[in-house]
Design an enzyme around this catalytic site. Sequence first.
Site, PDB file in Angstrom:
ATOM      1  N   HIS A  77       0.862  -1.189   0.000  1.00 16.72           N
ATOM      2  CA  HIS A  77       0.000   0.000   0.000  1.00 16.72           C
ATOM      3  C   HIS A  77       0.897   1.238   0.000  1.00 16.72           C
ATOM      4  CE1 HIS A  77      -3.173   2.812   0.868  1.00 16.72           C
ATOM      5  NE2 HIS A  77      -2.580   3.182   1.995  1.00 16.72           N
ATOM      6  N   CYS A 191      -4.404   2.787  -5.081  1.00 13.66           N
ATOM      7  CA  CYS A 191      -3.612   3.671  -4.225  1.00 13.66           C
ATOM      8  C   CYS A 191      -2.333   4.128  -4.910  1.00 13.66           C
ATOM      9  CB  CYS A 191      -3.295   2.981  -2.896  1.00 13.66           C
ATOM     10  SG  CYS A 191      -2.251   1.506  -3.025  1.00 13.66           S
TER      11      CYS A 191
END
Length: 311
Positions: A77, A191
Amino acid sequence: MESKFGRSPTGKSTVRFDRRPDPDPYCQALYTFCPTGDPDGRIPYMRDSDVISVFRLQTPVWEFKYGDLLGKFHIMHDAIGFASSETGRNYTMEWYELFQLGNCTFPHEREDTAAPFWCNQGAACFFEGIDDLHWQQNGTLEKVGEISGEQFNDLARWVQEDNETGIYYETWTVRSDPGANSTTWFESYDCSQFVHRTYRKMAELGAKLSSKTQTNYTKIYLYSGEPTYLGDDNTIFGQSSMKTLATDIKKFYHSFQPHQSMIQFILSLMEVYKKVVLEKTFYLYYNFEYWHLPMKAPYIQITYEEVPLPH
């Protein structure tokens, strides 16, 4: 495979919208989205003379729950950190799913709707503080540049516009093959794509960004021949002539439903293998439309590849 509707998917990216719609109450998050951020997505104003440090942030997905487990598979992430030299305050900015990754990747079955039901919104989250341990322990926390307070305020306005108009998460990047000259049929919207857009905007505003380490990011690929356009909710699930296709799509997604028992999960994996590998079929939902992907080896791949910072 040529689409009977004459649509070409090559290089398709997610569409932009005039405004962000309110999420359907049916969609519920296991973990509250952006719990410490401003409810309206506002970003603090900085004095023009301020000097803001910019940090590259990366950590394994769900690190807070599973530690480095997903990091071993390069499922990461990404986010960006900011620190004000005048106030001493620092901030984290990230873009992720409102209702977790599974809900953005696969739909729900609802008895009161004919079509699969999607909870696939994603959004930017800006909040005060940088959790150093969270990012450093199994990932990256590295200063990559500085911007002025004026540049930061311009960036903040861009982020809010980007967040209001780009609203749906897309997990998959679909390509024709793993080669360097392959065709990209569909781009992901996740993301890391938000981070890349933000870095490019900072460079456009005059920021000088650099990293002492290789800047790698996670990509999840599906490999397929030329996709075929099938239709949208109304054309597929609202017409009796399309009943066979509608049933096949719903059966395909049924294998990915959450909250299955272990036996159901194993049976679902077998069904997925049969559909994707043996029958070479994947149904992709993209920009409110369904596409048939004629899958081919290696079918699916998770990569961790370099995307340099913009200059």
